[in-house]
Design a protein around this motif. Structure first.
Motif, PDB file in Angstrom:
ATOM      1  N   LEU A 193       0.834  -1.205   0.000  1.00  0.00           N
ATOM      2  CA  LEU A 193       0.000   0.000   0.000  1.00  0.00           C
ATOM      3  C   LEU A 193       0.869   1.255   0.000  1.00  0.00           C
ATOM      4  O   LEU A 193       0.615   2.199  -0.753  1.00  0.00           O
ATOM      5  N   ALA A 194       1.907   1.258   0.835  1.00  0.00           N
ATOM      6  CA  ALA A 194       2.794   2.424   0.900  1.00  0.00           C
ATOM      7  C   ALA A 194       3.552   2.616  -0.412  1.00  0.00           C
ATOM      8  O   ALA A 194       3.685   3.751  -0.903  1.00  0.00           O
ATOM      9  N   THR A 195       4.037   1.533  -0.999  1.00  0.00           N
ATOM     10  CA  THR A 195       4.799   1.612  -2.246  1.00  0.00           C
ATOM     11  C   THR A 195       3.924   2.107  -3.396  1.00  0.00           C
ATOM     12  O   THR A 195       4.349   2.941  -4.207  1.00  0.00           O
ATOM     13  N   SER A 196       2.711   1.601  -3.490  1.00  0.00           N
ATOM     14  CA  SER A 196       1.805   2.016  -4.561  1.00  0.00           C
ATOM     15  C   SER A 196       1.486   3.507  -4.462  1.00  0.00           C
ATOM     16  O   SER A 196       1.466   4.222  -5.480  1.00  0.00           O
ATOM     17  N   MET A 197       1.243   3.978  -3.239  1.00  0.00           N
ATOM     18  CA  MET A 197       0.966   5.403  -3.070  1.00  0.00           C
ATOM     19  C   MET A 197       2.193   6.236  -3.435  1.00  0.00           C
ATOM     20  O   MET A 197       2.070   7.314  -4.041  1.00  0.00           O
ATOM     21  N   PHE A 198       3.375   5.751  -3.084  1.00  0.00           N
ATOM     22  CA  PHE A 198       4.615   6.480  -3.397  1.00  0.00           C
ATOM     23  C   PHE A 198       4.744   6.718  -4.899  1.00  0.00           C
ATOM     24  O   PHE A 198       5.039   7.841  -5.342  1.00  0.00           O
ATOM     25  N   TYR A 199       4.503   5.696  -5.695  1.00  0.00           N
ATOM     26  CA  TYR A 199       4.710   5.826  -7.133  1.00  0.00           C
ATOM     27  C   TYR A 199       3.584   6.587  -7.824  1.00  0.00           C
ATOM     28  O   TYR A 199       3.835   7.493  -8.631  1.00  0.00           O
ATOM     29  N   TYR A 200       2.341   6.252  -7.520  1.00  0.00           N
ATOM     30  CA  TYR A 200       1.248   6.871  -8.269  1.00  0.00           C
ATOM     31  C   TYR A 200       0.955   8.299  -7.822  1.00  0.00           C
ATOM     32  O   TYR A 200       0.404   9.091  -8.601  1.00  0.00           O
ATOM     33  N   LEU A 201       1.336   8.643  -6.585  1.00  0.00           N
ATOM     34  CA  LEU A 201       1.174  10.036  -6.177  1.00  0.00           C
ATOM     35  C   LEU A 201       2.078  10.963  -6.985  1.00  0.00           C
ATOM     36  O   LEU A 201       1.771  12.152  -7.161  1.00  0.00           O
ATOM     37  N   GLN A 202       3.198  10.441  -7.490  1.00  0.00           N
ATOM     38  CA  GLN A 202       4.079  11.256  -8.333  1.00  0.00           C
ATOM     39  C   GLN A 202       3.317  11.789  -9.538  1.00  0.00           C
ATOM     40  O   GLN A 202       3.343  12.993  -9.841  1.00  0.00           O
ATOM     41  N   ASN A 203       2.633  10.891 -10.237  1.00  0.00           N
ATOM     42  CA  ASN A 203       1.855  11.302 -11.413  1.00  0.00           C
ATOM     43  C   ASN A 203       0.639  12.130 -11.014  1.00  0.00           C
ATOM     44  O   ASN A 203       0.238  13.061 -11.726  1.00  0.00           O
ATOM     45  N   PHE A 204       0.035  11.777  -9.877  1.00  0.00           N
ATOM     46  CA  PHE A 204      -1.133  12.517  -9.382  1.00  0.00           C
ATOM     47  C   PHE A 204      -0.776  13.968  -9.116  1.00  0.00           C
ATOM     48  O   PHE A 204      -1.479  14.890  -9.556  1.00  0.00           O
ATOM     49  N   TRP A 205       0.329  14.193  -8.427  1.00  0.00           N
ATOM     50  CA  TRP A 205       0.763  15.560  -8.139  1.00  0.00           C
ATOM     51  C   TRP A 205       1.228  16.289  -9.395  1.00  0.00           C
ATOM     52  O   TRP A 205       1.062  17.499  -9.523  1.00  0.00           O
ATOM     53  N   LYS A 206       1.809  15.543 -10.337  1.00  0.00           N
ATOM     54  CA  LYS A 206       2.253  16.156 -11.589  1.00  0.00           C
ATOM     55  C   LYS A 206       1.066  16.699 -12.371  1.00  0.00           C
ATOM     56  O   LYS A 206       1.125  17.795 -12.951  1.00  0.00           O
ATOM     57  N   THR A 207      -0.032  15.937 -12.390  1.00  0.00           N
ATOM     58  CA  THR A 207      -1.235  16.394 -13.102  1.00  0.00           C
ATOM     59  C   THR A 207      -1.869  17.614 -12.430  1.00  0.00           C
ATOM     60  O   THR A 207      -2.658  18.323 -13.054  1.00  0.00           O
ATOM     61  N   GLN A 208      -1.522  17.836 -11.166  1.00  0.00           N
ATOM     62  CA  GLN A 208      -2.035  19.009 -10.452  1.00  0.00           C
ATOM     63  C   GLN A 208      -1.148  20.235 -10.653  1.00  0.00           C
ATOM     64  O   GLN A 208      -1.387  21.284 -10.045  1.00  0.00           O
ATOM     65  N   GLY A 209      -0.116  20.077 -11.498  1.00  0.00           N
ATOM     66  CA  GLY A 209       0.724  21.223 -11.829  1.00  0.00           C
ATOM     67  C   GLY A 209       1.985  21.365 -11.015  1.00  0.00           C
ATOM     68  O   GLY A 209       2.687  22.378 -11.124  1.00  0.00           O
TER      69      GLY A 209
END
Length: 403
Positions: free
Chosen positions: A239-255
């Motif tokens: 769970l921690a690893t998945s959030m680490f990786y996908y939050l990168q793209n999530f935050w990138k899409t937020q600018g």
């Protein structure tokens, strides 16, 4: 013996340095973003990570056996060599298949290190008669790991915002440094010798690998606590690893820029590293069982916090802290329950379970992110985490009351 003990003492100090440098991978906070610039959508990113863990799943036990039979030091040396090769390959890769090849090599490098590193440390302490200090020392290891991650995320984010290739090149150089340093470790000779003597007296040399795997499986089957703890530590980690990786793209899409994302991730790592050094005090307060019940609940609530609030940075930091605490406590418990002669192999089983979960979950998150949104993927993760935390409470309070 005194000289050997002095060398084993230095294993502990050298391991702090090794962990810091090996975590100084400047690509960890930017590789998904980098691959996206190379035309990889979320589904392909999920498949690449799935390939990594598929290879890990199939190679964990064989590499763990290598560490048990031919030495943790040998396994660590080979692991760092492959890590350097993988990083160099990524620099010159431009398509999905080359990325997949690099991830395959990188996965095997992780396999060679995963069980070997922990086994080298624990057996060094055991020979020195200091295994009771493992929680405190492993907490410091976690701190150095997180400090390395902080430095890597900040520097990697900065270089990534300038030139991605610089981040990969520096990471390859650091991998080369850790490869050289891995030669300086001293094998706990007494432990390794006892393993080989027993094996050569009971089976033919050609059957060593099979015998070691069968013995390790029997140990896990004979002690259900070990199997449960392996599953528990991996649920938290996945769970921690998945959030680490996908939050990168999530935050990138937020600018957010790569550097800003690196700051978010590094602050979380810094807090996690600090808390790891205090785990032994938390253990005295809550005991192992209290921590094992609490951690999955905290992570589930934190994922929900990411989904329904704008404070993803805060809730991700909480996830990181919980993951570090779980790793230190549960790793100590597992090591106490398994014999030295099978330690690296069984710890590799632990990593294999992690890879199995990643094969199932990580590509699914990417696919849901492509078809719907990453926020929808996080909702699914929050639901899964909630159900697993409830199941964990039930198992710990009914099946394993003695933990």
């Amino acid at each position: 013996m005194k000289i050997n003990n002095n060398k084993l003492e230095f294993n502990i100090i050298k391991n702090y340095i090794f962990i810091f440098l090996s975590r100084l991978d400047l690509t960890q906070g930017i590789w998904m973003i980098y691959f996206a610039t190379k035309g990889m959508d979320l589904t392909k990113l999920g498949i690449l990570e799935g390939i990594f863990h598929l290879v890990s799943f199939s190679m964990e036990v064989p590499t763990g056996v290598i560490a048990d039979l031919w030495g943790r030091r040998v396994s660590r040396i080979l692991g760092r060599l492959l890590a350097m090769i993988s990083m160099l390959l990524l620099i010159f890769s431009n398509d999905f298949y080359m990325f997949a090849l690099s991830f395959t090599i990188l996965a095997i490098s992780y396999n060679l290190e995963s069980g070997a590193g922990d086994a080298l440390l624990y057996d060094s302490l055991k020979v020195l008669g200091r295994e009771e200090e493992y929680v405190k020392i492993n907490g410091k290891n976690e701190m150095f790991m997180q400090i390395g991650s902080v430095a890597a995320l900040v520097l990697g984010g900065y270089l990534g915002s300038k030139d991605y290739y610089l981040a990969f090149l520096v990471s390859a150089i650091i991998a080369g440094i850790t490869f050289i340093q891995s030669f300086t470790f001293v094998e706990p000779a007494d432990t390794l010798k006892s393993v080989r003597v027993v094996k050569y007296e009971t089976v033919k040399k050609t059957n060593l690998l099979l015998s070691q795997i069968i013995d390790s499986i029997n140990i896990i089957k004979g002690n259900k606590k070990v199997g449960f703890l392996i599953i528990l530590i991996n649920i938290v980690s996945i769970l921690a690893t998945s959030m680490f990786y996908y939050l990168q793209n999530f935050w990138k899409t937020q600018g957010n820029s790569e550097f800003t994302i690196g700051i978010y991730l590094s602050i979380s790592s810094l807090l996690a590293g600090f808390m790891a050094t205090k785990v032994y005090k938390l253990k005295e307060l809550l005991k192992e069982k209290g921590i094992m019940i609490s951690i999955p609940i905290i992570i589930a609530l934190s994922i929900w916090g990411i989904v329904i609030t704008s404070g993803a940075q805060v809730f991700y930091a909480i996830i990181c802290i919980a993951d570090s605490i779980a790793y230190v406590i549960i790793s100590d418990y597992i090591n106490k329950l398994i014999p030295s002669k099978n330690r690296a192999t069984i710890l590799s089983f632990q990593s294999m379970v992690f890879s199995f979960f990643m094969i199932l979950l990580f590509p699914l998150i990417g696919k849901l992110g492509d078809c719907f949104s990453l926020n929808f993927s996080f909702i699914i993760m929050a639901i899964i985490a909630s159900l697993l935390s409830v199941l964990n409470v039930y198992v710990l309070t009914t099946k394993f009351r003695s933990i």
